[in-house]
Scaffold this active site. Sequence first.
Site, mmCIF file in Angstrom:
data_model
loop_
_atom_site.group_PDB
_atom_site.id
_atom_site.type_symbol
_atom_site.label_atom_id
_atom_site.label_comp_id
_atom_site.label_asym_id
_atom_site.label_seq_id
_atom_site.Cartn_x
_atom_site.Cartn_y
_atom_site.Cartn_z
ATOM 1 N N LYS A 85 36.574 36.548 41.992
ATOM 2 C CA LYS A 85 35.463 36.722 41.044
ATOM 3 C C LYS A 85 35.451 35.611 39.990
ATOM 4 C CE LYS A 85 36.731 40.974 40.039
ATOM 5 N NZ LYS A 85 37.798 41.152 41.056
ATOM 6 N N THR A 86 36.616 35.281 39.437
ATOM 7 C CA THR A 86 36.682 34.202 38.451
ATOM 8 C C THR A 86 36.328 32.869 39.092
ATOM 9 O OG1 THR A 86 38.409 35.379 37.222
ATOM 10 C CG2 THR A 86 38.166 33.029 36.787
ATOM 11 N N ASP B 234 34.971 38.818 31.914
ATOM 12 C CA ASP B 234 35.857 39.533 32.833
ATOM 13 C C ASP B 234 36.115 40.942 32.313
ATOM 14 O OD1 ASP B 234 37.416 39.880 35.047
ATOM 15 O OD2 ASP B 234 39.133 38.747 34.316
ATOM 16 N N THR C 88 36.432 45.500 38.126
ATOM 17 C CA THR C 88 37.119 46.159 39.233
ATOM 18 C C THR C 88 36.673 47.607 39.355
ATOM 19 O OG1 THR C 88 38.952 46.698 37.744
ATOM 20 C CG2 THR C 88 39.150 44.679 39.037
ATOM 21 N N ARG D 207 44.805 35.959 46.425
ATOM 22 C CA ARG D 207 45.801 35.716 45.379
ATOM 23 C C ARG D 207 47.204 36.073 45.867
ATOM 24 N NH1 ARG D 207 44.216 38.522 40.193
ATOM 25 N NH2 ARG D 207 43.055 36.600 39.832
#
Length: 357
Positions: free
Chosen positions: A77-78, A122, A171, A230
């Site tokens: 997302k980032t 965020d 999230t 990640r």
Amino acid sequence: MNWDDTTDAEAAAERLVGAAADGEDQAVEAALRPKDLGEFIGQEKVREQLDLVLRAARARGATADHVLLSGAPGLGKTTLSMIIAAEMEAPIRITSGPAIQHAGDLAAILSSLQEGEVLFLDEIHRMSRPAEEMLYMAMEDFRVDVIVGKGPGATAIPLELPPFTLVGATTRAGLLPPPLRDRFGFTAHMEFYGPAELERVIHRSAGLLDVEIDPTGAAEIAGRSRGTPRIANRLLRRVRDYAQVKADGLITQEIAAAALAVYEVDARGLDRLDRGVLEALLKLFGGGPVGLSTLAVAVGEERETVEEVAEPFLVREGLLARTPRGRVATPAAWAHLGLTPPRPQSSGNGQPDLFGA
């Protein structure tokens, strides 16, 4: 700040297979991040839809619509927010919901934005309610009302804002109030990655990190990465360390398996906490049902840690089920740990006896 959320995030960050980013992850991710949509791996539908949105905005010479990205941590997302800014050739401002506790905090950020700038927010679901309500008007009318004074003499001074693009990441999309969710022009949900996509991520990262890896080594790491880039990059770094110290630096299937065995990450991506939950459920409680608090005590962890950190992956993998009566192990859990489920006791009529009599 919600203490439970903070505790769960810290617990997740401490795990090798946790999706939360720690300091090392953030530093490495900055070097590994793709710079445009063409480099971004996976999320094919989201990429296609987002590409149309951005191309149309550029053709009109306008700022892009506000974008909401939802999905589990570690899915990109980032990275996508930075790609949006790069594709629109605009600067990006990064902040988070927990950092905005007052409407004045948000007003200070919004009033300093440049025209066309991308604001990445965020954990937008954790923003305070007063700031949230101010954001409604800012997103829709590019204006905020700054309150001067208190009580009956308070005055609202309208402040015009330059057009900007808000990229919100969450999230927990269900926690966003409908008025906020409806103000986003484009909403996308990030899905977990498949093994083939993760292998591509690992090969790309290995090239950037100057790590030698063969296809079998990449496949071994991908299979233990829980569908999350990640985690795949984090496992790659730990396997790289092992290969440099214990072998000749080349990551093969055997080297990857041996390295991840040292770090207690099994072939399905379960770590010590996950296996501890399953073993307690199977060995101590016969597969359940058992209450969450009882299970947490048996594992020696906080209730919130078991529920928020361990259980989501176990449920997603079909190893554990949440039922009204408590947590229940599935047949796949017994098979994964190599245990035999107990045979149900039967009553005289041949039917299972619920009370064991």
